[in-house]
Write a protein that holds these residues in place. Structure first.
Motif, PDB file in Angstrom:
ATOM      1  N   PRO A 105       1.427   1.489  -9.071  1.00 40.53           N
ATOM      2  CA  PRO A 105       1.398   2.742  -8.315  1.00 40.53           C
ATOM      3  C   PRO A 105       1.678   2.545  -6.832  1.00 40.53           C
ATOM      4  CG  PRO A 105      -0.825   2.052  -8.917  1.00 40.53           C
ATOM      5  CD  PRO A 105       0.120   1.148  -9.640  1.00 40.53           C
ATOM      6  N   GLU A 106       1.370   1.339  -6.306  1.00 41.81           N
ATOM      7  CA  GLU A 106       1.630   1.028  -4.900  1.00 41.81           C
ATOM      8  C   GLU A 106       2.325  -0.325  -4.808  1.00 41.81           C
ATOM      9  OE1 GLU A 106      -2.205   0.972  -3.111  1.00 41.81           O
ATOM     10  OE2 GLU A 106      -2.356   3.163  -2.959  1.00 41.81           O
ATOM     11  N   TYR A 107       3.071  -0.537  -3.729  1.00 41.37           N
ATOM     12  CA  TYR A 107       3.640  -1.860  -3.507  1.00 41.37           C
ATOM     13  C   TYR A 107       2.506  -2.845  -3.227  1.00 41.37           C
ATOM     14  CZ  TYR A 107       8.138   0.519  -2.899  1.00 41.37           C
ATOM     15  OH  TYR A 107       9.262   1.281  -3.085  1.00 41.37           O
ATOM     16  N   PRO A 108       2.432  -3.947  -3.981  1.00 40.02           N
ATOM     17  CA  PRO A 108       1.375  -4.926  -3.749  1.00 40.02           C
ATOM     18  C   PRO A 108       1.693  -5.886  -2.607  1.00 40.02           C
ATOM     19  CG  PRO A 108       2.700  -5.614  -5.603  1.00 40.02           C
ATOM     20  CD  PRO A 108       3.249  -4.275  -5.162  1.00 40.02           C
ATOM     21  N   ASP A 109       2.926  -5.823  -2.099  1.00 36.60           N
ATOM     22  CA  ASP A 109       3.363  -6.755  -1.072  1.00 36.60           C
ATOM     23  C   ASP A 109       4.184  -6.030  -0.015  1.00 36.60           C
ATOM     24  OD1 ASP A 109       5.907  -6.387  -2.384  1.00 36.60           O
ATOM     25  OD2 ASP A 109       5.282  -7.902  -3.826  1.00 36.60           O
ATOM     26  N   THR A 110       4.557  -6.761   1.017  1.00 35.33           N
ATOM     27  CA  THR A 110       5.378  -6.234   2.103  1.00 35.33           C
ATOM     28  C   THR A 110       6.719  -6.958   2.089  1.00 35.33           C
ATOM     29  OG1 THR A 110       3.488  -5.657   3.494  1.00 35.33           O
ATOM     30  CG2 THR A 110       5.586  -6.023   4.614  1.00 35.33           C
ATOM     31  N   ALA A 111       7.812  -6.207   2.227  1.00 37.95           N
ATOM     32  CA  ALA A 111       9.149  -6.795   2.255  1.00 37.95           C
ATOM     33  C   ALA A 111       9.754  -6.604   3.637  1.00 37.95           C
ATOM     34  CB  ALA A 111      10.042  -6.157   1.196  1.00 37.95           C
ATOM     35  N   GLN A 112      10.341  -7.660   4.149  1.00 36.19           N
ATOM     36  CA  GLN A 112      10.917  -7.655   5.494  1.00 36.19           C
ATOM     37  C   GLN A 112      12.250  -8.380   5.479  1.00 36.19           C
ATOM     38  OE1 GLN A 112       9.113 -10.360   8.457  1.00 36.19           O
ATOM     39  NE2 GLN A 112       8.836  -8.576   9.756  1.00 36.19           N
ATOM     40  N   GLY A 153       0.790  -1.219   0.000  1.00 35.23           N
ATOM     41  CA  GLY A 153       0.000   0.000   0.000  1.00 35.23           C
ATOM     42  C   GLY A 153       0.820   1.265   0.000  1.00 35.23           C
ATOM     43  N   ASP A 154       2.118   1.164   0.357  1.00 37.09           N
ATOM     44  CA  ASP A 154       3.001   2.333   0.260  1.00 37.09           C
ATOM     45  C   ASP A 154       3.191   2.698  -1.213  1.00 37.09           C
ATOM     46  OD1 ASP A 154       3.299   2.276   2.980  1.00 37.09           O
ATOM     47  OD2 ASP A 154       5.336   1.438   2.972  1.00 37.09           O
ATOM     48  N   SER A 155       3.458   3.961  -1.474  1.00 32.91           N
ATOM     49  CA  SER A 155       3.716   4.402  -2.835  1.00 32.91           C
ATOM     50  C   SER A 155       4.914   3.671  -3.415  1.00 32.91           C
ATOM     51  CB  SER A 155       3.963   5.916  -2.848  1.00 32.91           C
ATOM     52  OG  SER A 155       4.294   6.357  -4.143  1.00 32.91           O
ATOM     53  N   ALA A 156       4.761   3.157  -4.632  1.00 36.06           N
ATOM     54  CA  ALA A 156       5.829   2.374  -5.279  1.00 36.06           C
ATOM     55  C   ALA A 156       6.890   3.323  -5.823  1.00 36.06           C
ATOM     56  CB  ALA A 156       5.252   1.504  -6.390  1.00 36.06           C
ATOM     57  N   ALA A 157       7.815   3.707  -4.963  1.00 40.76           N
ATOM     58  CA  ALA A 157       8.782   4.745  -5.304  1.00 40.76           C
ATOM     59  C   ALA A 157      10.194   4.224  -5.502  1.00 40.76           C
ATOM     60  CB  ALA A 157       8.796   5.815  -4.211  1.00 40.76           C
ATOM     61  N   ARG A 158      10.461   2.949  -5.170  1.00 45.43           N
ATOM     62  CA  ARG A 158      11.831   2.445  -5.243  1.00 45.43           C
ATOM     63  C   ARG A 158      11.863   0.983  -5.661  1.00 45.43           C
ATOM     64  NH1 ARG A 158      11.835   6.110  -1.146  1.00 45.43           N
ATOM     65  NH2 ARG A 158      13.568   7.591  -1.112  1.00 45.43           N
ATOM     66  N   LEU A 159      12.936   0.637  -6.348  1.00 39.86           N
ATOM     67  CA  LEU A 159      13.307  -0.753  -6.568  1.00 39.86           C
ATOM     68  C   LEU A 159      14.468  -1.083  -5.638  1.00 39.86           C
ATOM     69  CD1 LEU A 159      13.261  -1.211 -10.451  1.00 39.86           C
ATOM     70  CD2 LEU A 159      11.735  -2.296  -8.807  1.00 39.86           C
ATOM     71  N   TYR A 160      14.546  -2.361  -5.250  1.00 42.13           N
ATOM     72  CA  TYR A 160      15.565  -2.796  -4.293  1.00 42.13           C
ATOM     73  C   TYR A 160      16.299  -4.017  -4.837  1.00 42.13           C
ATOM     74  CZ  TYR A 160      12.722   0.012  -1.064  1.00 42.13           C
ATOM     75  OH  TYR A 160      12.015   1.026  -0.461  1.00 42.13           O
ATOM     76  N   GLY A 167      10.520  -5.051  -5.009  1.00 45.46           N
ATOM     77  CA  GLY A 167       9.951  -3.706  -4.994  1.00 45.46           C
ATOM     78  C   GLY A 167       9.156  -3.447  -6.255  1.00 45.46           C
ATOM     79  N   ALA A 168       8.785  -2.193  -6.474  1.00 50.68           N
ATOM     80  CA  ALA A 168       7.965  -1.838  -7.629  1.00 50.68           C
ATOM     81  C   ALA A 168       8.115  -0.354  -7.910  1.00 50.68           C
ATOM     82  CB  ALA A 168       6.493  -2.173  -7.363  1.00 50.68           C
ATOM     83  N   LEU A 169       7.744   0.036  -9.132  1.00 54.56           N
ATOM     84  CA  LEU A 169       7.777   1.437  -9.539  1.00 54.56           C
ATOM     85  C   LEU A 169       6.524   1.734 -10.347  1.00 54.56           C
ATOM     86  CD1 LEU A 169      11.473   1.901 -10.756  1.00 54.56           C
ATOM     87  CD2 LEU A 169      10.474   2.810  -8.660  1.00 54.56           C
ATOM     88  N   SER A 170       6.012   2.935 -10.203  1.00 49.42           N
ATOM     89  CA  SER A 170       4.856   3.329 -11.004  1.00 49.42           C
ATOM     90  C   SER A 170       5.180   3.265 -12.496  1.00 49.42           C
ATOM     91  CB  SER A 170       4.395   4.733 -10.612  1.00 49.42           C
ATOM     92  OG  SER A 170       5.456   5.661 -10.744  1.00 49.42           O
ATOM     93  N   ALA A 171       6.461   3.503 -12.846  1.00 50.59           N
ATOM     94  CA  ALA A 171       6.864   3.442 -14.258  1.00 50.59           C
ATOM     95  C   ALA A 171       6.719   2.040 -14.834  1.00 50.59           C
ATOM     96  CB  ALA A 171       8.311   3.909 -14.409  1.00 50.59           C
ATOM     97  N   LEU A 172       6.687   1.030 -13.945  1.00 43.87           N
ATOM     98  CA  LEU A 172       6.537  -0.354 -14.391  1.00 43.87           C
ATOM     99  C   LEU A 172       5.118  -0.864 -14.164  1.00 43.87           C
ATOM    100  CD1 LEU A 172       9.905  -1.876 -13.115  1.00 43.87           C
ATOM    101  CD2 LEU A 172       9.369  -0.952 -15.372  1.00 43.87           C
ATOM    102  N   GLY A 173       4.195   0.059 -13.889  1.00 41.64           N
ATOM    103  CA  GLY A 173       2.793  -0.315 -13.795  1.00 41.64           C
ATOM    104  C   GLY A 173       2.265  -0.565 -12.399  1.00 41.64           C
TER     105      GLY A 173
END
Length: 246
Positions: free
Chosen positions: A105-112, A59-66, A97-103
């Motif tokens: 807009p929000e992270y669909p999952d949680t990373a820990q 649900g966080d904004s998809a602003a970074r790839l990791y 991770g995810a980016l809006s540029a790749l379709g």
């Protein structure tokens, strides 16, 4: 039982330049631009995480790839039924991770962070600069997005159609092939993999996973202890999934 192999020290923020370059060369996005990896590296920043620390939330904004540089990262998704499904456990060199540029807009999952980890991250604007400068990266990005969709469809099929024993066996095989190391005639998965984690990976209850693991131990298919599982008979484990092995 003690862990068969002594764990090496892993501290957050321990990413040398040489390690960063080596890790980025492994990322499928950058396989076609290895000669420019040093220029790409400067657009990444590194961050350390303690075991159990959240990297981002669904649900966080998809602003970074990791990219995992050191350690292991767990990626999970919360379902409408109120369950967490572990989608993957990532090793060094793997992208998440995810980016809006790749379709997305929000992270669909949680990373820990599953273990103490060092993670490389790149912001959306920096990744877009790389896409504009390196067409090969853009093409690789399309391939990776398609592969992720296919993997997601396969996981959904397994969760809906396969019996619990088959799903647990498939999860153990996948982890062994990705993270396992030969030790004492077996393939050792050395990591803090709880029954809860396996249940979340397979859509089964913790009690069902415990029963299946006990049966596999009794039949000599696996050995296990605190923070480790060793696959001693991968042919029999594969047979539970319907997979043929040579």
């Amino acid at each position: 039982r003690r862990v068969p192999l002594e764990p090496g020290p892993i501290a957050p923020h321990m990413c040398s330049v040489d390690l960063r370059l080596d890790i980025l060369r492994r990322v499928p996005f950058f396989s076609g631009v290895a000669e420019d990896i040093a220029a790409i590296n400067v657009r990444f920043r590194e961050r350390g995480y303690a075991a159990g620390e959240t990297i981002y939330m669904a649900g966080d904004s998809a602003a970074r790839l990791y990219v995992v540089a050191v350690g292991k990262v767990k990626v999970a998704r919360h379902t409408l039924a109120g369950q967490d499904v572990v989608l993957d456990i990532l090793a060094p060199g793997e992208l998440f991770g995810a980016l809006s540029a790749l379709g997305d807009p929000e992270y669909p999952d949680t990373a820990q962070a599953l273990t103490p980890s060092c993670v490389l991250e790149i912001a959306a604007e920096d990744f877009q600069t790389i896409l504009r400068g390196y067409p090969a990266v853009a093409l690789a990005a399309l391939d990776i997005v398609a592969a992720r969709l296919q993997a997601a469809h396969e996981q959904i099929r397994q969760l809906s159609a396969e019996p619990a024993a088959s799903r647990v066996a498939a999860a153990l095989l996948a982890l062994a092939r990705k993270l396992g190391e030969p030790h004492d005639g077996a393939l050792l998965i050395q990591m803090p993999l709880s029954r809860e984690d396996l249940a979340a990976m397979t859509g089964a209850t913790v009690e069902t996973v415990s029963r299946i693991m006990s049966k596999l131990r009794a039949e000599g298919v696996i050995r296990s202890g605190r923070q480790w599982v060793a696959i001693t008979d991968d042919d029999r484990l594969a047979a539970l999934t319907g997979e043929e092995t040579s």
